[in-house]
Design a protein around this motif. Sequence first.
Motif, PDB file in Angstrom:
ATOM      1  N   ALA A   1       0.924  -1.251   0.022  1.00  0.00           N
ATOM      2  CA  ALA A   1       0.042  -0.110  -0.153  1.00  0.00           C
ATOM      3  C   ALA A   1       1.006   1.301  -0.030  1.00  0.00           C
ATOM      4  CB  ALA A   1      -0.793  -0.174   1.257  1.00  0.00           C
TER       5      ALA A   1
ATOM      6  N   ASP B   1      -2.393   6.067   0.141  1.00  0.00           N
ATOM      7  CA  ASP B   1      -3.883   5.394  -0.032  1.00  0.00           C
ATOM      8  C   ASP B   1      -4.720   5.492   1.375  1.00  0.00           C
ATOM      9  OD1 ASP B   1      -2.987   4.350  -2.293  1.00  0.00           O
ATOM     10  OD2 ASP B   1      -2.288   2.548  -1.556  1.00  0.00           O
ATOM     11  N   ASN B   2      -5.781   5.346   1.097  1.00  0.00           N
ATOM     12  CA  ASN B   2      -6.427   5.372   2.252  1.00  0.00           C
ATOM     13  C   ASN B   2      -7.336   3.984   2.458  1.00  0.00           C
ATOM     14  OD1 ASN B   2      -6.678   8.271   3.249  1.00  0.00           O
ATOM     15  ND2 ASN B   2      -7.362   8.682   1.060  1.00  0.00           N
ATOM     16  N   ILE B   3      -7.030   3.107   2.987  1.00  0.00           N
ATOM     17  CA  ILE B   3      -7.451   1.742   3.252  1.00  0.00           C
ATOM     18  C   ILE B   3      -7.942   1.211   4.351  1.00  0.00           C
ATOM     19  CG2 ILE B   3      -5.985   1.237   1.177  1.00  0.00           C
ATOM     20  CD1 ILE B   3      -4.100  -0.074   3.149  1.00  0.00           C
ATOM     21  N   ALA B   4      -8.657   0.406   4.531  1.00  0.00           N
ATOM     22  CA  ALA B   4      -9.260  -0.202   5.959  1.00  0.00           C
ATOM     23  C   ALA B   4      -8.635  -1.443   6.031  1.00  0.00           C
ATOM     24  CB  ALA B   4     -10.687  -0.188   6.115  1.00  0.00           C
ATOM     25  N   GLY B   5      -8.559  -1.691   7.554  1.00  0.00           N
ATOM     26  CA  GLY B   5      -8.074  -3.463   7.775  1.00  0.00           C
ATOM     27  C   GLY B   5      -7.854  -3.384   9.289  1.00  0.00           C
TER      28      GLY B   5
ATOM     29  N   ASP C   1      -1.062  -6.208   8.290  1.00  0.00           N
ATOM     30  CA  ASP C   1      -2.706  -6.461   8.395  1.00  0.00           C
ATOM     31  C   ASP C   1      -2.883  -7.806   8.819  1.00  0.00           C
ATOM     32  OD1 ASP C   1      -5.224  -5.867   7.906  1.00  0.00           O
ATOM     33  OD2 ASP C   1      -5.310  -6.082   5.742  1.00  0.00           O
TER      34      ASP C   1
ATOM     35  N   HIS D   1       2.888  -2.614   4.099  1.00  0.00           N
ATOM     36  CA  HIS D   1       3.576  -1.465   4.030  1.00  0.00           C
ATOM     37  C   HIS D   1       5.065  -1.669   4.690  1.00  0.00           C
ATOM     38  CE1 HIS D   1       3.922   2.828   2.873  1.00  0.00           C
ATOM     39  NE2 HIS D   1       4.366   3.062   4.202  1.00  0.00           N
TER      40      HIS D   1
ATOM     41  N   TRP E   1      -5.859   5.698   7.483  1.00  0.00           N
ATOM     42  CA  TRP E   1      -6.048   4.373   7.287  1.00  0.00           C
ATOM     43  C   TRP E   1      -7.080   3.997   8.540  1.00  0.00           C
ATOM     44  CZ3 TRP E   1      -1.444   1.034   5.831  1.00  0.00           C
ATOM     45  CH2 TRP E   1      -0.736   1.594   4.496  1.00  0.00           C
TER      46      TRP E   1
END
Length: 521
Positions: A325, A329-333, A354, A366, A390
Amino acid sequence: MRRTLREASTLSQRNMTLSKLKKFWMKWRRGFLNLSSFERQIKSLDERVGDLERAAEPPKIPKDSVRFFKKVLRIKPYSYQAKFLQDEKPLRVIRWPRRAGKTTCMSGDDIRFAASNPNSTILVIMPKFQQTKEIYFQGEGGLYDHLARMNPEDFEDIIKEQLRTTIRFRNGSRILAEVPEPFTIRGHGPRKISIDEMNFIRKDADLWLSALLPMTLTRKVYINVASTPWNKDSIYWKMCFDKAFKIFSGNAHEHDPPRYFLTYEDVLKPKGPLEPKQVEIMREQYAGNPWRWKREMECAFVDDETAFLPSSLIIKCQNEDLEFAKFEDNIAGRFYVGWDLGRERDPGAVAIIDLNVHSDVCHLVHCISFKLGTPYVSQMAYIKSICDRWKGVNNVYYDHTGTKGIDEEIERTGFPGLEGIDFTKPNKHGMALTLKQLMMTPRKADKGLAPQDARRRFELPYDQDVQTELNVVQWEQTKGSELYTFSHPEGSHDDRFWAIALSVYAAIAGGPEPYLGMIPR
């Protein structure tokens, strides 16, 4: 009665006329009668006429590979490249140093084969599909570089369509990028396959036994293989040294020494493209990582028994579907951050895991190393930005050793689940062995599979820099102690190794106790 019938007939004719007008209008609106439609038809006819003319008088493709490179691709191969190109054997393996022109040679040979063999499919494979697109197709010395150098007339005569991961030829041939999956490869029925960085394909044995080898039993399939040497328990090593693979031109048992084994000394100017002064600068940069120098520049398969994480173990944890990533980025986990602050001689590093709760697998999503001298404040701002954007950052574990004076500043950032870990000998032992244990343990869903096929509880994307740094850390057991001592060669760095170990430690902190036992060598 007759009047009613006449009125009905008139109304019916009127409706039919309106219907015809409506259809005419719709056709016009859809573009059947507009100018652009005629232009498209004229262009299509021109292409068909051109195809018929080329079919009646096809372009003259030089049969000799070197002449094709000079005349069509407008590039003169070096003598060692010419030997490879003129070898007519279908199975060839090469082991050349960095920047020696592996991709240039193999991609140009793909174009020649496609242009010379009508209706053929040529597949290009690397460990990751994205890598195939960015390096083999669009990178320096790749397919697009060759096409850009071609004379416009030759290009028009030979190439029909140039797409991002596909090149279509006038004679019906095509070059495709593909993933290293046996079923997918067999489905194309290729005449030629080019595989780059073969030693970094995790399922290399499956690829060879289930796809490549069976193809050679019924018809001639041309296979070119190249790679940077990595682990010895691999198909690529066997292609180079195993007597059972002497069908490969370049294997040690077919030619002694192999024709396609070169070191950096063999490709220095004027014999090759490498600048001697730049090579010496690179040697100095690699002084702290002799294994990497031997692999990349001397093309040697290095014994890494003293490495805490052997190359063969790292490759088993590689997941070709994973991508790192990006910072923006704008991610979820369910994220866990490990931060090695670095010191005067070492750069800081950040790694993020993650955790997939259902499969109990830690994915490295990452991993970056800051430039040497990057202030702690800048490193904190980097991590803080990720924590804010995030969704699902649970813990941040950092190297607490020698941070006196900045602890309060770190605490004020408001990192979630902040925990400072002193890098004492017992703590380093526990973190490192926890990471290795995850790398050795098959995930629950794969426990019934053979060890070489089972996916692991720790997975990382294909990235040679990260994998090399994981491989550089060495270990030894002090006499009379059950704890391991860790080190790395002078001039090399282990910051990403410890950042990853911290992130894994953070991920399992709320679950089972870290693995603190002994792992056999």
